[in-house]
Design a protein around this motif. Structure first.
Motif, short mmCIF file in Angstrom:
data_model
loop_
_atom_site.label_atom_id
_atom_site.label_comp_id
_atom_site.label_asym_id
_atom_site.label_seq_id
_atom_site.Cartn_x
_atom_site.Cartn_y
_atom_site.Cartn_z
N ALA A 4 1.22 -2.18 -2.42
CA ALA A 4 1.19 -1.27 -1.27
C ALA A 4 0.57 -2.01 -0.10
CB ALA A 4 0.42 0.00 -1.59
N HIS A 5 0.54 -1.37 1.06
CA HIS A 5 -0.02 -2.02 2.25
C HIS A 5 -0.47 -0.97 3.25
CE1 HIS A 5 3.63 -0.90 4.41
NE2 HIS A 5 4.34 -1.42 3.42
N ALA A 6 -1.33 -1.38 4.16
CA ALA A 6 -1.70 -0.52 5.28
C ALA A 6 -0.56 -0.55 6.30
CB ALA A 6 -3.00 -1.01 5.91
N VAL A 7 -0.61 0.31 7.31
CA VAL A 7 0.43 0.38 8.33
C VAL A 7 -0.12 0.04 9.72
CG1 VAL A 7 2.13 1.88 9.47
CG2 VAL A 7 1.76 2.05 6.99
N GLY A 8 -1.37 0.38 9.97
CA GLY A 8 -1.96 0.08 11.27
C GLY A 8 -1.58 1.03 12.38
N ALA A 9 -0.91 2.14 12.02
CA ALA A 9 -0.45 3.08 13.04
C ALA A 9 -1.58 3.93 13.59
CB ALA A 9 0.64 3.98 12.46
N THR A 10 -2.61 4.18 12.78
CA THR A 10 -3.69 5.06 13.22
C THR A 10 -4.46 4.48 14.39
OG1 THR A 10 -3.93 6.04 11.02
CG2 THR A 10 -5.80 6.22 12.51
N ILE A 11 -4.82 3.21 14.30
CA ILE A 11 -5.59 2.61 15.38
C ILE A 11 -4.78 2.55 16.67
CG2 ILE A 11 -4.96 0.22 14.80
CD1 ILE A 11 -8.33 1.56 16.18
N LEU A 12 -3.48 2.34 16.54
CA LEU A 12 -2.61 2.33 17.72
C LEU A 12 -2.54 3.72 18.36
CD1 LEU A 12 -0.84 0.53 19.44
CD2 LEU A 12 1.06 0.92 17.86
N ALA A 13 -2.51 4.75 17.52
CA ALA A 13 -2.47 6.13 18.03
C ALA A 13 -3.78 6.50 18.71
CB ALA A 13 -2.19 7.10 16.88
N MET A 33 8.62 14.92 -9.80
CA MET A 33 7.46 14.85 -10.68
C MET A 33 7.07 13.41 -11.01
SD MET A 33 6.51 17.90 -10.96
CE MET A 33 5.29 17.73 -12.25
N GLN A 34 7.97 12.48 -10.67
CA GLN A 34 7.69 11.06 -10.90
C GLN A 34 7.35 10.33 -9.61
OE1 GLN A 34 11.59 10.70 -12.82
NE2 GLN A 34 10.59 9.91 -14.67
N THR A 35 8.13 10.59 -8.57
CA THR A 35 7.96 9.83 -7.32
C THR A 35 6.68 10.20 -6.58
OG1 THR A 35 9.29 11.46 -6.08
CG2 THR A 35 10.46 9.56 -7.01
N VAL A 36 6.40 11.49 -6.47
CA VAL A 36 5.24 11.91 -5.68
C VAL A 36 3.92 11.41 -6.29
CG1 VAL A 36 3.90 13.90 -4.90
CG2 VAL A 36 6.38 13.88 -4.61
N PRO A 37 3.68 11.62 -7.60
CA PRO A 37 2.42 11.09 -8.17
C PRO A 37 2.33 9.57 -8.09
CG PRO A 37 3.39 12.73 -9.63
CD PRO A 37 4.42 12.42 -8.59
N ALA A 38 3.46 8.88 -8.31
CA ALA A 38 3.43 7.40 -8.32
C ALA A 38 3.09 6.84 -6.95
CB ALA A 38 4.77 6.87 -8.80
N ILE A 39 3.75 7.36 -5.92
CA ILE A 39 3.50 6.85 -4.57
C ILE A 39 2.12 7.26 -4.08
CG2 ILE A 39 4.24 7.01 -2.16
CD1 ILE A 39 7.09 7.02 -3.06
N LEU A 40 1.72 8.49 -4.36
CA LEU A 40 0.39 8.93 -3.94
C LEU A 40 -0.71 8.16 -4.67
CD1 LEU A 40 0.63 12.80 -3.50
CD2 LEU A 40 0.35 11.05 -1.73
N PHE A 41 -0.48 7.82 -5.92
CA PHE A 41 -1.47 7.06 -6.69
C PHE A 41 -1.81 5.76 -5.97
CE2 PHE A 41 -2.19 3.63 -9.83
CZ PHE A 41 -3.37 4.07 -10.38
N ALA A 42 -0.76 5.03 -5.52
CA ALA A 42 -0.97 3.75 -4.84
C ALA A 42 -1.72 3.92 -3.54
CB ALA A 42 0.37 3.08 -4.59
N HIS A 43 -1.46 5.02 -2.83
CA HIS A 43 -2.05 5.19 -1.49
C HIS A 43 -3.41 5.90 -1.54
CE1 HIS A 43 2.08 4.15 -0.50
NE2 HIS A 43 1.63 3.80 0.68
N VAL A 44 -3.59 6.77 -2.50
CA VAL A 44 -4.89 7.44 -2.62
C VAL A 44 -5.98 6.46 -3.04
CG1 VAL A 44 -6.19 9.11 -4.00
CG2 VAL A 44 -3.99 9.76 -3.02
N ILE A 45 -5.65 5.57 -3.98
CA ILE A 45 -6.70 4.71 -4.53
C ILE A 45 -6.89 3.39 -3.77
CG2 ILE A 45 -6.37 5.68 -6.84
CD1 ILE A 45 -5.14 2.90 -7.59
N LEU A 46 -5.82 2.86 -3.11
CA LEU A 46 -5.97 1.55 -2.48
C LEU A 46 -5.44 1.48 -1.05
CD1 LEU A 46 -5.28 -0.92 -5.43
CD2 LEU A 46 -7.40 -0.62 -4.17
N ALA A 47 -4.17 1.84 -0.83
CA ALA A 47 -3.61 1.70 0.52
C ALA A 47 -4.32 2.61 1.51
CB ALA A 47 -2.11 2.00 0.51
N GLY A 48 -4.68 3.81 1.08
CA GLY A 48 -5.40 4.74 1.95
C GLY A 48 -6.77 4.21 2.34
#
Length: 346
Positions: free
Chosen positions: A66-75, A184-199
Motif C-alpha cells: 500500500a502507499h500514502a497519497v499525499g492529497a491531504t496536505i495539498l488540500a 465481504m472480501q474486498t472491503v476488509p482486505a483493502i481497509l486492513f492495509a489502510h487502517v494498519i499501515l497506509a493510514g
C-alpha cells in the motif's frame, strides 16, 4: 488503490467517469479564482509530491502493498479543489505513462483519491482545527486525523467498487466477468492495509509537513481560503525553494519503494489472479492489456533487472513525471496570466 483496467465493468467505468468530468470542470474553474499566478509552482510541487509519495510502497502483512497519497496536505494548503486538480494530474500521468492504474478506470481512481481524500480531509481538518491559531497543536493533530480518516474512506470506496463487480456482472453460472471478489472480501482486505499501515503513513506525512510549516513558514497554511495580504503571499513565495529541495530528495530516495514485494490488493495481473482463483475473468482478458504504457511499472524497457538498474529506472521515471507536471502547470500558469491580462484590458 490504483484499480487496473479489467477489474471494473465498462458500465462502472462510464458512471465513475461521468461523475468526475463535471468535478474536474468545477475544480478547474475554482482554481482560476483562488490560485494566484505566483502560487502555481505550489500546485506543481503538490502534484509532484503526490506522484512521488505514491511510489513509496510499504509491505502489508498479508503479502500485498500500500502507499500514502499525499492529497491531504495539498488540500490543507491549497484547498480541496486545487488538490483535486493536483492529484488528478498525478493519476493521469501514472496511468498514461507508467501503467499504474487503468485508462478506463481513471474516473474511479480519480474519484477515490483525487476527490474523496481532498474533500473529506479538508473539511475534517477545518472541523477539528476550528478557529485555533495557525501555530496551535490542535491544527497539527487535526491534520493527522484528517489524513488518516480520508485515505481510509477512499480505500472503502475502492473496496465497494471492486466488491460490487461479481454481484452485478457475472455469467449465468455465477462466474465473475471482472473483479472476482465480493464485498465481504474486498472491503476488509483493502481497509486492513489502510487502517494498519497506509493510514498511519498518510497521517504521519501530513502531520510532519504541517508541523514543519507551522515553524518555518506559517503563511503557507493561510493560502486557502485566499488571503488579501500581499505580504503573506510574498512570504509564501519566498519559502518555496526549500520544498523543491525536499521534493528532489524524495525522488532520489524513491527506490526505497521497491523494497516492498508484491502488488497492492486488487492490482494483480491476469496471470497473478489466475494463480489465486484458477482463471482469468473475461473482462480482464478483454480490457486488461489494451493500453501499453511507455514506461510500464516505473521501469525502462530493455534495461537489465538488476537492483541498480531498477533503482535508476525508478528515479528516471520520477524525473520524467516531474518534467510532465512542470509542463502542465506552466500551461495552467500561462492561461491564468492571459485571462488576467484580458480582464485588465477590458
Amino acid at each position: 488503490m490504483h484499480i487496473p483496467d479489467g477489474y471494473l465493468s465498462p458500465q462502472t467505468c462510464a458512471i465513475m467517469g461521468a461523475v468526475m468530468v463535471p468535478v474536474i470542470g468545477i475544480a478547474a474553474a475554482n482554481l482560476k479564482k483562488t490560485l494566484k499566478d505566483k502560487q502555481v509552482p505550489l500546485l506543481a510541487i503538490g502534484a509532484a509530491f503526490s506522484f512521488t509519495i505514491m511510489m513509496y510502497n510499504i509491505p502489508i502483512p498479508d503479502g500485498t502493498t500500500a502507499h500514502a497519497v499525499g492529497a491531504t496536505i495539498l488540500a490543507i494548503i491549497l484547498g480541496p479543489w486545487a488538490a483535486t486538480v493536483g492529484v488528478s494530474i498525478a493519476l493521469i500521468i501514472q496511468a498514461l505513462f507508467f501503467g499504474d492504474g487503468g485508462i478506463l478506470t481513471l474516473g474511479a481512481n480519480m474519484f477515490n483519491m483525487a476527490f474523496v481524500i481532498p474533500f473529506v480531509s479538508y473539511y475534517l481538518y477545518k472541523l477539528i482545527s476550528g478557529n485555533s491559531k495557525i501555530s496551535s497543536r490542535r491544527r497539527f493533530i487535526a491534520s493527522m486525523i484528517a489524513g488518516y480518516v480520508a485515505i481510509n474512506i477512499s480505500a472503502l470506496c475502492a473496496g465497494i467498487e471492486l466488491g460490487l463487480q461479481p454481484l452485478l456482472f457475472h455469467k449465468l453460472d455465477g462466474t465473475p466477468l471482472y473483479a472476482p471478489y465480493n464485498l465481504m472480501q474486498t472491503v476488509p482486505a483493502i481497509l486492513f492495509a489502510h487502517v494498519i499501515l497506509a493510514g498511519p503513513l498518510e497521517a504521519v506525512v501530513t502531520g510532519f509537513v504541517v508541523k514543519y510549516m507551522q515553524k518555518s513558514n506559517p503563511a503557507m497554511l493561510k493560502i486557502y481560503p485566499p488571503q488579501k495580504s500581499e505580504a503573506e503571499n510574498s512570504q509564501v513565495i519566498g519559502g518555496i525553494k526549500k520544498y523543491w529541495h525536499a521534493l528532489i530528495a524524495l525522488i532520489i530516495f524513491a527506490p526505497l519503494g521497491l523494497v516492498a514485494q508484491g502488488n497492492a490488493y486488487g492490482e494483480w495481473s491476469g496471470n497473478e489472479l489466475k494463480s489465486k482463483i484458477g482463471f482469468i475473468p473475461e473482462g480482464m482478458n478483454r480490457f486488461g492489456d489494451e493500453w501499453k504504457a511507455l514506461l510500464p511499472h516505473y521501469s525502462v524497457p530493455g534495461s537489465n533487472s538488476t537492483i541498480l538498474n531498477s533503482s535508476l529506472g525508478y528515479i528516471f521515471c520520477a524525473i520524467v513525471a516531474l518534467v510532465i507536471i512542470l509542463t502542465i502547470t506552466a500551461i495552467i500558469s500561462l492561461l491564468n496570466k492571459r485571462k488576467n491580462t484580458n480582464q485588465n484590458i477590458s
